[in-house]
Motif scaffolding. Sequence first.
Motif, short mmCIF file in Angstrom:
data_model
loop_
_atom_site.label_atom_id
_atom_site.label_comp_id
_atom_site.label_asym_id
_atom_site.label_seq_id
_atom_site.Cartn_x
_atom_site.Cartn_y
_atom_site.Cartn_z
N GLU A 6 0.84 -1.19 0.00
CA GLU A 6 0.00 0.00 0.00
C GLU A 6 0.87 1.24 0.00
O GLU A 6 1.77 1.40 0.81
CB GLU A 6 -0.92 0.02 1.21
CG GLU A 6 -1.95 -1.07 1.17
CD GLU A 6 -2.97 -0.94 2.27
OE1 GLU A 6 -3.86 -1.78 2.29
OE2 GLU A 6 -2.89 -0.03 3.08
N VAL A 7 0.60 2.11 -0.95
CA VAL A 7 1.30 3.37 -1.06
C VAL A 7 0.25 4.41 -1.33
O VAL A 7 -0.64 4.22 -2.15
CB VAL A 7 2.32 3.33 -2.23
CG1 VAL A 7 2.97 4.69 -2.41
CG2 VAL A 7 3.37 2.26 -1.96
N GLY A 8 0.32 5.52 -0.64
CA GLY A 8 -0.68 6.58 -0.84
C GLY A 8 -0.59 7.16 -2.23
O GLY A 8 0.50 7.36 -2.76
N ASP A 9 -1.72 7.45 -2.84
CA ASP A 9 -1.70 8.12 -4.13
C ASP A 9 -1.72 9.62 -3.90
O ASP A 9 -1.65 10.11 -2.79
CB ASP A 9 -2.86 7.65 -5.02
CG ASP A 9 -4.22 8.08 -4.51
OD1 ASP A 9 -4.29 8.86 -3.54
OD2 ASP A 9 -5.22 7.63 -5.08
N SER A 10 -1.79 10.40 -4.97
CA SER A 10 -1.72 11.85 -4.86
C SER A 10 -2.91 12.44 -4.12
O SER A 10 -2.87 13.57 -3.68
CB SER A 10 -1.61 12.46 -6.26
OG SER A 10 -2.74 12.11 -7.02
N LYS A 11 -4.00 11.68 -3.95
CA LYS A 11 -5.17 12.17 -3.24
C LYS A 11 -5.11 11.82 -1.76
O LYS A 11 -6.01 12.14 -1.01
CB LYS A 11 -6.44 11.57 -3.85
CG LYS A 11 -6.64 11.94 -5.30
CD LYS A 11 -7.82 11.19 -5.88
CE LYS A 11 -7.81 11.40 -7.38
NZ LYS A 11 -8.22 10.26 -8.12
N GLY A 12 -4.07 11.11 -1.34
CA GLY A 12 -3.95 10.73 0.05
C GLY A 12 -4.67 9.44 0.40
O GLY A 12 -4.62 8.97 1.52
N ASP A 13 -5.33 8.81 -0.57
CA ASP A 13 -6.03 7.54 -0.33
C ASP A 13 -5.02 6.40 -0.40
O ASP A 13 -4.05 6.47 -1.12
CB ASP A 13 -7.11 7.29 -1.39
CG ASP A 13 -8.17 8.38 -1.40
OD1 ASP A 13 -8.65 8.69 -2.50
OD2 ASP A 13 -8.50 8.90 -0.33
N GLU A 14 -5.27 5.34 0.37
CA GLU A 14 -4.43 4.15 0.29
C GLU A 14 -5.02 3.22 -0.78
O GLU A 14 -6.20 2.93 -0.77
CB GLU A 14 -4.39 3.43 1.63
CG GLU A 14 -3.70 4.22 2.72
CD GLU A 14 -2.23 4.48 2.43
OE1 GLU A 14 -1.52 3.54 2.05
OE2 GLU A 14 -1.80 5.64 2.59
N ILE A 15 -4.17 2.81 -1.71
CA ILE A 15 -4.61 1.91 -2.77
C ILE A 15 -3.60 0.77 -2.91
O ILE A 15 -2.44 0.93 -2.57
CB ILE A 15 -4.78 2.64 -4.12
CG1 ILE A 15 -3.47 3.32 -4.53
CG2 ILE A 15 -5.91 3.64 -4.06
CD1 ILE A 15 -3.52 3.95 -5.90
N MET A 16 -4.08 -0.36 -3.39
CA MET A 16 -3.19 -1.49 -3.63
C MET A 16 -2.44 -1.27 -4.94
O MET A 16 -3.04 -0.93 -5.95
CB MET A 16 -3.98 -2.78 -3.71
CG MET A 16 -4.59 -3.19 -2.39
SD MET A 16 -3.35 -3.41 -1.14
CE MET A 16 -3.13 -5.16 -1.24
N LYS A 17 -1.16 -1.48 -4.88
CA LYS A 17 -0.33 -1.38 -6.07
C LYS A 17 0.12 -2.79 -6.42
O LYS A 17 0.69 -3.49 -5.59
CB LYS A 17 0.88 -0.49 -5.81
CG LYS A 17 0.54 0.90 -5.33
CD LYS A 17 0.09 1.78 -6.44
CE LYS A 17 -0.09 3.20 -5.96
NZ LYS A 17 -0.12 4.16 -7.02
N ARG A 18 -0.16 -3.22 -7.65
CA ARG A 18 0.16 -4.58 -8.06
C ARG A 18 1.44 -4.68 -8.87
O ARG A 18 1.95 -5.76 -9.10
CB ARG A 18 -1.00 -5.15 -8.87
CG ARG A 18 -2.29 -5.21 -8.06
CD ARG A 18 -3.42 -5.75 -8.86
NE ARG A 18 -3.69 -4.83 -9.96
CZ ARG A 18 -4.54 -5.05 -10.94
NH1 ARG A 18 -5.21 -6.17 -11.00
NH2 ARG A 18 -4.74 -4.18 -11.89
N ILE A 19 1.95 -3.53 -9.31
CA ILE A 19 3.11 -3.49 -10.20
C ILE A 19 4.18 -2.60 -9.59
O ILE A 19 3.87 -1.52 -9.07
CB ILE A 19 2.70 -2.95 -11.58
CG1 ILE A 19 1.58 -3.79 -12.19
CG2 ILE A 19 3.90 -2.87 -12.51
CD1 ILE A 19 0.91 -3.16 -13.39
N LEU A 20 5.42 -3.03 -9.70
CA LEU A 20 6.56 -2.20 -9.29
C LEU A 20 7.43 -1.94 -10.51
O LEU A 20 7.83 -2.89 -11.19
CB LEU A 20 7.39 -2.91 -8.22
CG LEU A 20 8.72 -2.22 -7.85
CD1 LEU A 20 8.47 -0.87 -7.18
CD2 LEU A 20 9.57 -3.13 -6.97
#
Length: 166
Positions: A6-20
């Motif tokens: 989980e990394v915060g996006d530009s809106k401050g929401d926590e989202i799942m990131k599946r790709i690095l």
Amino acid sequence: MVDDTEVGDSKGDEIMKRILDACCGSRMFWFDKYNENVVFMDKRKVDTVLCDGRRLIVNPDVIGDFTNIPYKENQFNLVVFDPPHLIHAGQNSWLALKYGVIEGDWKEMIRKGFDECMRVLKKDGILIMKWGSNQISTKDVLKVLPVQPLFGNRRGKSIFLVFMKD
């Protein structure tokens, strides 16, 4: 260490990131340079104008070195590994700014980076490695990797290699 996937996006929401994207640079080959499924990582942050007037921006979500990725193991479904390919470039040249330069022993760096990318992949995850063979041949790079790719696609001096984690 970054918290799991989980990394915060530009809106401050926590989202799942599946790709690095382990060494994103200026995200040159991405169609969507802000894809919400991707953590864009690089060890540098750059905002400059190149000698030909083009602006170069390297603005990763996470500052990190691909030889020591700041994530726990088995986190991503897909890892993109496009490490620097140059060992000879002027320190402040546009090539060094745009593509980065391998520092130290290239064999050790590529091997460590590959191992780290595989470590953070989930089981059956896919690693896509891009290599430009201008200064170091693909054949020599394949010799330092612990496994052979499943397949690849060459375009000029660049090749995309595909691996899967067992």
